[in-house]
Design an enzyme around this catalytic site. Sequence first.
Site, PDB file in Angstrom:
ATOM      1  N   GLY A 114      86.220  -3.894 102.055  1.00 39.71           N
ATOM      2  CA  GLY A 114      87.616  -3.509 102.206  1.00 39.71           C
ATOM      3  C   GLY A 114      88.585  -4.653 101.987  1.00 39.71           C
ATOM      4  O   GLY A 114      88.199  -5.793 101.694  1.00 39.71           O
ATOM      5  N   ASN A 173      68.799 -14.366  99.622  1.00 43.40           N
ATOM      6  CA  ASN A 173      67.439 -14.885  99.778  1.00 43.40           C
ATOM      7  C   ASN A 173      67.010 -15.738  98.586  1.00 43.40           C
ATOM      8  O   ASN A 173      67.708 -16.655  98.197  1.00 43.40           O
ATOM      9  CB  ASN A 173      66.471 -13.729 100.039  1.00 43.40           C
ATOM     10  CG  ASN A 173      66.839 -12.968 101.302  1.00 43.40           C
ATOM     11  OD1 ASN A 173      67.321 -13.549 102.267  1.00 43.40           O
ATOM     12  ND2 ASN A 173      66.650 -11.667 101.298  1.00 43.40           N
TER      13      ASN A 173
END
Length: 586
Positions: A503, A452
């Site tokens: 991951g 943002n």
Amino acid sequence: MKIANYMSKFSKAPVICKLVGRKVLDGVGQPTLEVEIHCMVKNHEKRICSIVMSSHSQIPENSLPETTQADEKERNDSVNTAVEWVNESLNTVLRDLKPTDQCEVDKMLGWNEYFIKKVEEKKEIQKQEEKEKEQQEAEATLALTSHTPSATALPGKKKAAKPGKKVSVAEKMIPPAEPVEPVLCGSFAIGGTSLAVAKAGATVCRIPLYLHIALLKHDQDSPKEMSLPLPIITLLNCEKILPAKLKLMKELMLIPPVQLSLKQGIERVLDIQKEVMRLLDPPGKVPSPQLADSKKGKAGKKAPPQVLKRISHLGCLITGFDNLEQPLLLMQTACNNIGLELGTDMYLAINCAAHGLMDYVKGKYEILTGTFKSPDEMVDMYVELINNFPFIIALIDPLRKEDREQWNNICCALGSKCYLIAEDAATHISKLKTDQNINVPMCSGVVLKYINQTKVSDLIELTGLLDGQRHITILGSPDGESSDDSLVDLAVGLGARFIKLGGLSRGERVTKYNRLLAIEEELAKNRTLREATLEFIAFGEESQPENQPSAVPPPPEQDSVLPKLSQPALQVPSLPAQLPENITLT
């Protein structure tokens, strides 16, 4: 050639001449913003660089279609607004500024009239909505009291409880949830432009972005050595899916020991991941007995788990469990099978994501389906968990941010042997540095995400405050990740202790690990790589040193029954070499 190089020293420094905003797709196919910087270099316009912003959404993958559609529309509107803003307003405001002058650029971004106007409009809308909500609640309360018989008992007429019936005790009132921080539509433009300018500044100076960030943080004083942030690598994404019962675990993560290089640590994680995959989906799919229940000592049903290989947006397998011990025993089994020992050769971290577990009617957290615990009971549970499984050295969001009393208690109880980290429990970056203080519950550190309207200068200022107030910094990857690897340079340049990238699957995640490996190689080649350390914080007043200089907790007292970190909580021979049958994989 030599004359040309000599004369180039007297040429005018590059300045920004054009910004280009585009709507592109992120790693999960959602729209996001790309910002491209053009500069005047030796009287010629030249494209310098571009960045792609990551997006952050709290909408879970299994949300209702209506919720998902609303989120997609809001995201589209925000990206469209950001593209328009970059190509029009910001393109004019930043023209002729030097890309190396990050402070001035960020100041212009923060005080831009267009931005201020939009913020004020947002505040007015929010005030109006709150006023209407209060009026509706008042009307509803009035209607309820006018139709409900008085509950006030007459003197001397108190109704006695029936024999054998348990009298209910009023639960301790919990603090209500704080209102969600409003996100300005189009705020992608602020963060995207700030980061793009930083990358352009590094490019024109012909230095890596991480070194440029370090120079900005240390007032152009080049650090003699730099350390890499330790990776917190997500292995399993534990979704709240049926028939699994466990809710208190969003992510199960691995932290390699500091003695290993990054390359060695990632290779070890891949070995563990391969063994976990084998346990979850064994050859032939022969059913194996379920792990014995720790309380009853009875074996469970032998029905094989559902095995549908699906990779989460976090870049790891999605699984489900019935209790908190199952994934930990699974990890012990996997490590034992390949000759590794948890607590010595690898450490665990858990993202509890407790903010999504609170049942506000009961005032308790639902940790398992139908099992609830109060905030105080949660603290006791975590203390028992870490005592039984001391190879867990980090808990992320173990409590809501509103439960500040319990944050204090858990930090005093566990802070000297485990990191207590606030991620969603931390407010937005714009609120974190209010009044030159860190507006978070007592905790070991904070996960920062570049999303943002976050600006590079905000991160530099905030990490400086965190460094001086006994907090560690973790740079985190948002859910809606892009293929841009600038986050890694930010983490290295800011001196973050950890980096949380998800991951070791999905291109947008692996790209960042590859960038981290490249930086390690470059620093090692230049002999400027400093070895990372793990230091826990003793929060209690009676805790002697402020920092514990080791990843191993202090030795237990004589009357303590806690195992040492280098030993597994349970004897390895009792662990099965195959998967517990009621673990589900979707």
